[in-house]
Design a protein around this motif. Structure first.
Motif, PDB file in Angstrom:
ATOM      1  N   GLN A  39       0.857  -1.184   0.000  1.00 53.72           N
ATOM      2  CA  GLN A  39       0.000   0.000   0.000  1.00 53.72           C
ATOM      3  C   GLN A  39       0.891   1.231   0.000  1.00 53.72           C
ATOM      4  O   GLN A  39       1.648   1.470   0.952  1.00 53.72           O
ATOM      5  N   ALA A  40       0.796   1.994  -1.071  1.00 46.21           N
ATOM      6  CA  ALA A  40       1.535   3.241  -1.188  1.00 46.21           C
ATOM      7  C   ALA A  40       0.705   4.376  -0.599  1.00 46.21           C
ATOM      8  O   ALA A  40      -0.525   4.267  -0.508  1.00 46.21           O
ATOM      9  N   PRO A  41       1.345   5.471  -0.217  1.00 48.41           N
ATOM     10  CA  PRO A  41       0.595   6.599   0.355  1.00 48.41           C
ATOM     11  C   PRO A  41      -0.513   7.069  -0.579  1.00 48.41           C
ATOM     12  O   PRO A  41      -0.287   7.304  -1.766  1.00 48.41           O
ATOM     13  N   GLY A  42      -1.708   7.173  -0.042  1.00 48.54           N
ATOM     14  CA  GLY A  42      -2.838   7.672  -0.822  1.00 48.54           C
ATOM     15  C   GLY A  42      -3.449   6.667  -1.779  1.00 48.54           C
ATOM     16  O   GLY A  42      -4.345   7.015  -2.555  1.00 48.54           O
ATOM     17  N   LYS A  43      -2.969   5.424  -1.734  1.00 44.57           N
ATOM     18  CA  LYS A  43      -3.486   4.405  -2.654  1.00 44.57           C
ATOM     19  C   LYS A  43      -4.048   3.222  -1.874  1.00 44.57           C
ATOM     20  O   LYS A  43      -3.770   3.048  -0.686  1.00 44.57           O
ATOM     21  N   GLU A  44      -4.813   2.407  -2.569  1.00 43.79           N
ATOM     22  CA  GLU A  44      -5.375   1.215  -1.954  1.00 43.79           C
ATOM     23  C   GLU A  44      -4.328   0.097  -1.920  1.00 43.79           C
ATOM     24  O   GLU A  44      -3.377   0.089  -2.698  1.00 43.79           O
ATOM     25  N   LYS A  86      12.154   0.460  -8.240  1.00 44.31           N
ATOM     26  CA  LYS A  86      11.816   1.774  -8.772  1.00 44.31           C
ATOM     27  C   LYS A  86      11.197   2.622  -7.657  1.00 44.31           C
ATOM     28  O   LYS A  86      10.613   2.073  -6.711  1.00 44.31           O
ATOM     29  N   PRO A  87      11.249   3.937  -7.788  1.00 45.80           N
ATOM     30  CA  PRO A  87      10.606   4.783  -6.777  1.00 45.80           C
ATOM     31  C   PRO A  87       9.130   4.444  -6.581  1.00 45.80           C
ATOM     32  O   PRO A  87       8.617   4.546  -5.454  1.00 45.80           O
ATOM     33  N   GLU A  88       8.457   4.028  -7.642  1.00 51.28           N
ATOM     34  CA  GLU A  88       7.032   3.684  -7.512  1.00 51.28           C
ATOM     35  C   GLU A  88       6.787   2.384  -6.756  1.00 51.28           C
ATOM     36  O   GLU A  88       5.643   2.028  -6.490  1.00 51.28           O
ATOM     37  N   ASP A  89       7.839   1.665  -6.410  1.00 54.90           N
ATOM     38  CA  ASP A  89       7.694   0.489  -5.552  1.00 54.90           C
ATOM     39  C   ASP A  89       7.650   0.877  -4.076  1.00 54.90           C
ATOM     40  O   ASP A  89       7.416   0.010  -3.221  1.00 54.90           O
ATOM     41  N   THR A  90       7.876   2.138  -3.777  1.00 50.40           N
ATOM     42  CA  THR A  90       7.823   2.600  -2.391  1.00 50.40           C
ATOM     43  C   THR A  90       6.426   2.374  -1.815  1.00 50.40           C
ATOM     44  O   THR A  90       5.423   2.812  -2.388  1.00 50.40           O
ATOM     45  N   ALA A  91       6.372   1.667  -0.694  1.00 46.50           N
ATOM     46  CA  ALA A  91       5.087   1.322  -0.081  1.00 46.50           C
ATOM     47  C   ALA A  91       5.348   0.568   1.221  1.00 46.50           C
ATOM     48  O   ALA A  91       6.478   0.151   1.494  1.00 46.50           O
ATOM     49  N   VAL A  92       4.292   0.395   1.973  1.00 48.65           N
ATOM     50  CA  VAL A  92       4.324  -0.562   3.072  1.00 48.65           C
ATOM     51  C   VAL A  92       3.931  -1.920   2.497  1.00 48.65           C
ATOM     52  O   VAL A  92       2.889  -2.047   1.849  1.00 48.65           O
ATOM     53  N   TYR A  93       4.770  -2.900   2.725  1.00 43.47           N
ATOM     54  CA  TYR A  93       4.537  -4.243   2.199  1.00 43.47           C
ATOM     55  C   TYR A  93       3.993  -5.127   3.321  1.00 43.47           C
ATOM     56  O   TYR A  93       4.588  -5.221   4.403  1.00 43.47           O
ATOM     57  N   TYR A  94       2.874  -5.764   3.035  1.00 48.73           N
ATOM     58  CA  TYR A  94       2.197  -6.603   4.011  1.00 48.73           C
ATOM     59  C   TYR A  94       2.274  -8.068   3.596  1.00 48.73           C
ATOM     60  O   TYR A  94       1.979  -8.415   2.448  1.00 48.73           O
TER      61      TYR A  94
END
Length: 114
Positions: A39-44, A86-94
């Protein structure tokens, strides 16, 4: 109940690699699916990759060819090998575990930035 403990997140530069691990404990059924969502900031929250206890895998299109999911059934552990980040892989990984019920880990933050 099933408990999931993740490890391996952190800060990495674009093009770099990381490996996430998740170990399950508790009431584990031999037939199950384990995997990773993010889940990336502001996304589902979205699926990244899953693997069945029999070894069948499924990947999001955005990570195919870069990420590999694997598991050690004896250790009840699932791994996510992430390459060419990639920068777009930035997220919390569950981490997720599913038999007839879904269980979730608390999440580990992956930040891809220079």
């Amino acid at each position: 109940q099933v408990q999931l403990v993740e490890s391996g997140g952190g800060l990495v530069q674009p093009g770099g690699s990381l490996r996430l691990s998740c170990t399950a404990s508790g009431r584990i059924f031999s037939i199950n699916v384990m995997g990773w969502y993010r889940q990336a900031p502001g996304k589902e929250r979205e699926l990244v990759a899953t693997i069945t206890s029999g070894g069948s895998t499924d990947y999001a299109d955005s990570v195919k060819g870069r990420f590999t999911v694997s598991r050690d059934n004896a250790k009840i552990t699932v791994y996510l090998h992430m390459n060419s980040l990639k920068p777009e892989d930035t997220a919390v990984y569950y981490c997720a575990y599913s038999d007839s019920t879904y269980y979730w880990g608390k999440g580990t933050l992956v930040t891809v930035s220079s």
